[in-house]
Scaffold this motif. Structure first.
Motif, PDB file in Angstrom:
ATOM      1  N   GLU A 179       0.844  -1.240   0.036  1.00 25.81           N
ATOM      2  CA  GLU A 179       0.017   0.130   0.098  1.00 25.81           C
ATOM      3  C   GLU A 179       0.837   1.046   0.003  1.00 25.81           C
ATOM      4  O   GLU A 179       1.962   1.201   0.724  1.00 25.81           O
ATOM      5  CB  GLU A 179      -0.933   0.130   1.294  1.00 25.81           C
ATOM      6  N   GLY A 208      -1.895   0.921  -9.220  1.00 24.36           N
ATOM      7  CA  GLY A 208      -3.350   0.798  -8.645  1.00 24.36           C
ATOM      8  C   GLY A 208      -4.399   1.538  -9.458  1.00 24.36           C
ATOM      9  O   GLY A 208      -4.334   2.213 -10.105  1.00 24.36           O
ATOM     10  N   ARG A 228      -8.212   2.059  -2.125  1.00 26.49           N
ATOM     11  CA  ARG A 228      -6.959   2.810  -2.009  1.00 26.49           C
ATOM     12  C   ARG A 228      -6.780   3.099  -0.813  1.00 26.49           C
ATOM     13  O   ARG A 228      -7.418   3.827  -0.035  1.00 26.49           O
ATOM     14  CB  ARG A 228      -6.373   3.724  -3.079  1.00 26.49           C
TER      15      ARG A 228
END
Length: 145
Positions: free
Chosen positions: A28, A38, A105
Motif C-alpha cells: 500500500e 493501482g 486505495r
C-alpha cells in the motif's frame, strides 16, 4: 509453413498476467512513496497549508465513492460496473482494458493534517480531496524588533 503453437495474443496475456502478479505484491502506498499500478491512479502534492490529492475515477457515480479519514489513514473505495459483460448487451468481448469491480486505495498521511479540514469534490471523472494542515504546523514569519 510456420505455424505457432501459441494463440495470437500470447503477449497480451503475458502482459495481463504480469500486471495481476505485480498488483498482488504491491505494498500500500504512503504519501511519501506512491506505488504504481493501482486503481484509481493518484496524483498527490502538498502546500504549507494543505495536502492535495487527485484520484482519476472516470465513469463513476459520486454517490458510489467512499472517502474516509481515520487516524491519519485516508481510504478511497468504490465500485465500477462492467458495462460490456451485462446480460442485456450479449456482446462478445475481445479486449477489455477498463477496470471494473470494487477498488480500494489506502494512504498514510502526514501527522500534521487536520481531520476536520477535509473537503472532497468529484468533477469530470476526477476526485479532488483537499486536507488542511494544522495551523500550529504551518510556517509563519516572526518579526524581529
Amino acid at each position: 509453413m510456420y505455424r505457432s503453437m501459441f494463440p495470437r495474443d500470447i503477449f497480451a496475456e503475458m502482459d495481463r498476467l504480469q500486471r495481476e502478479i505485480q498488483q498482488a505484491f504491491d505494498i500500500e502506498p504512503s504519501i511519501r512513496g506512491i506505488g504504481r499500478g493501482g486503481f484509481p491512479a493518484l496524483n498527490i502534492g502538498s502546500t504549507p497549508q494543505s495536502v492535495e490529492l487527485y484520484a482519476f475515477i472516470p465513469g463513476l457515480d459520486p454517490d458510489k465513492i467512499e472517502v474516509n479519514l481515520e487516524r491519519g489513514v485516508l481510504t478511497i473505495a468504490g465500485e465500477r460496473s462492467d458495462s460490456l459483460s451485462s446480460k442485456e448487451t450479449k456482446a462478445t468481448v475481445h479486449i477489455n482494458e477498463r477496470f471494473a469491480g470494487r477498488f480500494k486505495r489506502v494512504l498514510s498521511l502526514p501527522e500534521d493534517v487536520n481531520p476536520d479540514g477535509v473537503s472532497a469534490q468529484y468533477r469530470d471523472g476526477v476526485l479532488h480531496i483537499s486536507i488542511k494542515r494544522n495551523e500550529t504546523s504551518q510556517p509563519r514569519r516572526i518579526s524581529v524588533h
